[in-house]
Write a protein that holds these residues in place. Structure first.
Motif, short mmCIF file in Angstrom:
data_model
loop_
_atom_site.label_atom_id
_atom_site.label_comp_id
_atom_site.label_asym_id
_atom_site.label_seq_id
_atom_site.Cartn_x
_atom_site.Cartn_y
_atom_site.Cartn_z
N ALA A 129 94.42 -10.95 52.24
CA ALA A 129 93.84 -9.96 53.15
C ALA A 129 94.59 -9.93 54.47
O ALA A 129 94.86 -8.85 55.02
N VAL A 130 94.94 -11.10 55.00
CA VAL A 130 95.73 -11.15 56.24
C VAL A 130 97.09 -10.49 56.04
O VAL A 130 97.56 -9.72 56.90
N ALA A 131 97.73 -10.78 54.92
CA ALA A 131 99.03 -10.17 54.63
C ALA A 131 98.90 -8.65 54.55
O ALA A 131 99.78 -7.92 55.04
N ALA A 132 97.82 -8.16 53.94
CA ALA A 132 97.63 -6.72 53.84
C ALA A 132 97.45 -6.08 55.22
O ALA A 132 97.97 -4.99 55.49
N LEU A 133 96.73 -6.76 56.12
CA LEU A 133 96.57 -6.24 57.48
C LEU A 133 97.91 -6.21 58.22
O LEU A 133 98.22 -5.23 58.92
N LEU A 134 98.70 -7.27 58.08
CA LEU A 134 100.03 -7.28 58.69
C LEU A 134 100.91 -6.19 58.10
O LEU A 134 101.68 -5.53 58.82
N HIS A 135 100.79 -6.01 56.80
CA HIS A 135 101.55 -4.98 56.09
C HIS A 135 101.19 -3.59 56.63
O HIS A 135 102.07 -2.77 56.91
N LEU A 136 99.89 -3.33 56.76
CA LEU A 136 99.44 -2.05 57.30
C LEU A 136 99.93 -1.86 58.73
O LEU A 136 100.38 -0.76 59.10
N ALA A 137 99.83 -2.90 59.55
CA ALA A 137 100.30 -2.80 60.94
C ALA A 137 101.79 -2.50 61.00
O ALA A 137 102.25 -1.73 61.86
N ALA A 138 102.56 -3.08 60.08
CA ALA A 138 103.99 -2.81 60.04
C ALA A 138 104.27 -1.35 59.72
O ALA A 138 105.16 -0.72 60.31
N LEU A 139 103.49 -0.78 58.79
CA LEU A 139 103.66 0.64 58.45
C LEU A 139 103.27 1.54 59.62
O LEU A 139 103.96 2.52 59.92
N VAL A 140 102.16 1.21 60.29
CA VAL A 140 101.70 2.03 61.42
C VAL A 140 102.72 2.01 62.55
O VAL A 140 103.08 3.06 63.11
N THR A 141 103.19 0.82 62.90
CA THR A 141 104.17 0.74 64.00
C THR A 141 105.49 1.40 63.61
O THR A 141 106.15 1.99 64.46
N ARG A 142 105.86 1.32 62.35
CA ARG A 142 107.07 2.01 61.89
C ARG A 142 106.90 3.53 62.03
O ARG A 142 107.81 4.23 62.47
N GLY A 143 105.71 4.03 61.66
CA GLY A 143 105.46 5.46 61.80
C GLY A 143 105.44 5.90 63.25
O GLY A 143 105.95 6.98 63.59
N VAL A 144 104.87 5.08 64.13
CA VAL A 144 104.85 5.41 65.56
C VAL A 144 106.27 5.43 66.11
O VAL A 144 106.65 6.32 66.89
N ALA A 145 107.08 4.45 65.70
CA ALA A 145 108.47 4.40 66.18
C ALA A 145 109.27 5.61 65.71
O ALA A 145 110.11 6.13 66.45
#
Length: 330
Positions: free
Chosen positions: A92-108
């Motif tokens: 679950a923690v890995a999935a949250l980090l994974h999602l955060a990585a996608l969101v920050t990539r999209g923002v960038a």
């Protein structure tokens, strides 16, 4: 934000690795057994003495030692359950980090993070692990499948980070369309469910072999998996759910191709392999619904379908050139 996204992907890989190791510990401890000799209470046999002793005397016959009974040690079982819970939390923690990585990539990038092969793989794997957590919440008894799911996550996300990575770049002009969101989102979602679906499919084939008496590797690995029937049923449910979405994605891609290139279908390598995948998965669902087709045969078709998806994702982008060459690899 781009650098933060890269760091979050690295942390997500580490968390998936922790989850995989914890699941492996659960498997290992679940196999620990203590040999405990239980003395079975047997009635004493009475032997009437013939000319020996007084009438009515009995002689106690020696009893055979009770066979050893194998039981799980309470301590090992408790540790196995703890390792399993740690594995779920780490996933679950890995999935949250994974999602955060996608969101920050999209923002960038100031767009949806699906513009190249690196971003596509990250999104597909996230959909797969998110779907797994939903399945796990509904069916906790399937937890031991997490070993294979997290292994797939480690391999694919690490491959994306180490091999497929490209810096944030704007979309190519051909992708600047509202169809980008419609077509790619449905392809990503269905691909993620198919990714999850191959895990119980392969597990079913191993478990079925074990239940049939095969004791060689990898069948012995399936000893502590759920029953073959439960795994096969989950395989079908996931594929039956993903297939209509994948069908819509292919149709949406044809409509987009008509608007962008003036033709709905041109047998481009990506289009061709998408069609092959569609045919194979349709074949699986048809075989699954046909009583005369054995379940293991139908499941092998589902596994073949996943390999066609991998070919469409990796092989076409690496070895072929076409109108869909947006992998970003140099």
């Amino acid at each position: 934000m781009s650098a933060l996204s890269d760091q979050l992907v690295t942390f997500a890989i580490l968390a998936y690795l922790v989850a995989m190791i914890s699941h492996a510990v659960e498997f290992a401890l679940g196999n620990v057994r203590a040999r405990v000799r239980v003395a079975a209470a047997r009635p004493v046999r009475e032997l009437v003495g013939a000319g020996v002793g007084a009438p009515g005397d009995t002689v106690a016959a020696p009893t055979d030692p009770a066979p050893p009974v194998t039981v799980a040690t309470g301590r090992s079982a408790g540790r196995a359950r703890l390792a399993g819970r740690i594995a779920v939390v780490a996933t679950a923690v890995a999935a949250l980090l994974h999602l955060a990585a996608l969101v920050t990539r999209g923002v960038a990038a100031d767009r949806m993070p699906w513009g190249n092969m690196y971003e596509f793989v990250l999104t597909v794997t996230f959909i797969g692990v998110a779907a797994w957590l939903v399945v796990l919440a509904k069916r906790p008894s399937l937890r031991k499948l997490g070993l294979f799911l997290t292994l797939v996550m480690v391999l694919l996300v690490a491959t994306a980070e180490l091999v497929l990575y490209v810096p944030v770049v704007p979309l190519v002009p051909a992708l600047n369309s509202y169809w980008f969101v419609i077509h790619v989102s449905t392809i990503v979602f269905s691909s993620g469910i198919f990714l999850l679906g191959v895990v119980p499919a392969v597990s079913f084939l191993m478990r079925r072999g074990y239940e049939a008496g095969k004791r060689s590797f990898p069948y012995t690995l399936a000893k502590r998996l759920p029953s073959a029937a439960a795994l096969e049923r989950l395989t079908f449910v996931l594929h039956a759910f993903a297939f209509p979405i994948f069908t819509f994605a292919v149709i949406a891609g044809a409509i987009w191709a008509e608007a962008a290139w003036g033709r709905p279908w041109g047998w481009d390598p990506k289009e061709t392999w998408a069609f092959i995948s569609w045919v194979v998965y349709a074949g699986y669902l048809h075989a699954r619904a046909t009583p005369s087709v054995k379940r293991n045969v139908a499941t092998w078709i589902a596994v073949l379908g996943f390999f066609t998806m991998l070919m469409n994702l990796f092989g076409v982008n690496i070895f072929f050139t076409g109108l869909h060459s947006y992998a970003g690899l140099s």
